[in-house]
Design a protein around this motif. Structure first.
Motif, mmCIF file in Angstrom:
data_model
loop_
_atom_site.group_PDB
_atom_site.id
_atom_site.type_symbol
_atom_site.label_atom_id
_atom_site.label_comp_id
_atom_site.label_asym_id
_atom_site.label_seq_id
_atom_site.Cartn_x
_atom_site.Cartn_y
_atom_site.Cartn_z
ATOM 1 N N ALA A 25 0.886 -1.330 -0.140
ATOM 2 C CA ALA A 25 0.022 -0.109 0.065
ATOM 3 C C ALA A 25 0.969 1.131 -0.026
ATOM 4 O O ALA A 25 0.306 2.335 -0.578
ATOM 5 C CB ALA A 25 -1.060 0.077 1.334
ATOM 6 N N GLY A 270 -4.121 -2.566 -3.503
ATOM 7 C CA GLY A 270 -3.755 -1.929 -2.219
ATOM 8 C C GLY A 270 -3.196 -3.121 -1.317
ATOM 9 O O GLY A 270 -2.961 -2.481 0.023
ATOM 10 N N GLY A 283 -5.318 0.277 2.623
ATOM 11 C CA GLY A 283 -4.857 -0.122 1.005
ATOM 12 C C GLY A 283 -6.143 -0.246 0.185
ATOM 13 O O GLY A 283 -5.718 0.117 -1.093
ATOM 14 N N GLY A 287 -5.902 2.131 -3.367
ATOM 15 C CA GLY A 287 -5.827 1.137 -4.518
ATOM 16 C C GLY A 287 -7.015 1.870 -5.329
ATOM 17 O O GLY A 287 -6.857 1.847 -6.695
#
Length: 332
Positions: A25, A270, A283, A287
């Motif tokens: 991430a 992520g 994350g 993402g």
């Protein structure tokens, strides 16, 4: 099992610098920042207040659903039905309010629909042993079909006496000019992060993804947790559907079509591991942000929008490759 749990939760004994450098991430966040800097320098319209407002608001719907999807992926499952569940929940909200009921009744009906869909997925997977891919693929078709039945495959754009309230809920900006969907996303991300990091439920989720057999032997209620995560995934889709209905001001039966692919991509990019045992709320947001920046940048750079799938697919491949390399180094 203790080793698996420690690795899944985050290996607390490691320093922050080592943790960040090993975090997928973090590197995706770096990519987002570099992309924003590049686009700000090469285009005149990226860094404008209007464009940044649109980016932050647009990616929130994918991000909200990705939070629920992350829990499912951590357990080693997958939910392909979220786009259709979003459509069904949006349509239920619209139809109920169009019939003259208040927004409270509409939201309750929409949330209830999401929980029923999620419970169906979870029970079929956890208690009857069906593969998640098969069941959620079936729900993808069922939910979309039910949305068409509920609306007679028409567009619903009048929401009864609370029409303006719904539009303000999804399209307003009540605090400091920040779009309401962004505020909802932040609150849900903080809640999801807290649950995953600090609660027994979160540890159970990671335990199932790390080693389901070992989790069962140590007393983790695997079946109930699996049902819960699929209900949470559907609930996230339902919430996103409610907010998106207020933002768009109308509901069609093609809303959310293909969104499940973007959601899964956001979670995987992520840092969520499709094999289970890894994933974070932050994350999922990062993402989703990368996907929206890619989508937004194509138009600004004059690149054909048909390339969007190629760029997002390439990002997924790179994310999985990064994860494989990291696991290989850890095994050494």
């Amino acid at each position: 099992m203790a080793i698996t749990l420690d690795r899944a939760v985050g290996q607390r004994d490691r320093g922050w610098v080592s943790f960040l450098l090993a975090s997928q991430a973090f590197w995706v966040l770096v990519a987002v920042i570099l992309a924003c800097v590049f686009l700000s320098a090469t285009t005149d319209s990226f860094a404008t207040a209007k464009n940044l407002y649109n980016i932050t608001r647009n990616f929130t719907f994918v991000a909200i659903i990705a939070l629920g999807m992350t829990l499912v992926i951590i357990t080693g499952g997958i939910d392909l039905s979220v786009g259709s569940v979003l459509c069904l929940c949006s349509m239920v909200l619209a139809v109920v309010m169009h019939a003259g009921y208040g927004i409270e009744v509409g939201i309750a009906a929409s949330i209830g629909t999401a929980l029923v869909a999620g419970a169906f997925n979870g029970v079929m997977i956890a208690y009857l042993g069906f593969p998640p891919f098969v069941i959620t693929l079936g729900m993808l078709s069922i939910a979309r079909s039910l949305a068409m039945v509920a609306s007679n495959n028409t567009v619903v754009f009048e929401f009864g006496p609370d029409h303006d309230t719904l539009l303000a809920l999804g399209g307003g900006a009540w605090f400091f000019g920040i779009a309401n969907p962004v505020l909802y996303m932040i609150v849900l991300a903080l809640l999801t992060g807290f649950v995953l990091r600090w609660t027994r439920f979160g540890r159970y989720v990671f335990a199932i993804g790390g080693n389901e057999h070992a989790a069962t032997l140590t007393g983790v209620p695997v079946r109930r947790i699996k049902v819960a995560v699929y209900m949470i995934s559907a609930l996230a889709a339902g919430i996103a559907g409610i907010v998106q209905t207020g933002w768009l001001g109308a509901v069609t039966t093609n809303i959310g079509a293909g969104m499940e692919l973007q959601v899964i991509a956001a979670a995987v990019i992520g840092g969520a591991n499709l094999a289970g045992g890894a994933g974070t709320a932050s994350g999922a947001l990062i993402g989703a942000a990368l996907i929206e920046v890619i989508r937004n940048s194509l138009g600004l750079l004059g690149i054909n929008a048909f390339w969007q799938g190629t760029f997002i697919g390439g990002a997924i491949v790179l994310a999985v490759l990064f994860d494989r390399i990291r696991n290989f180094r850890q095994s050494e």
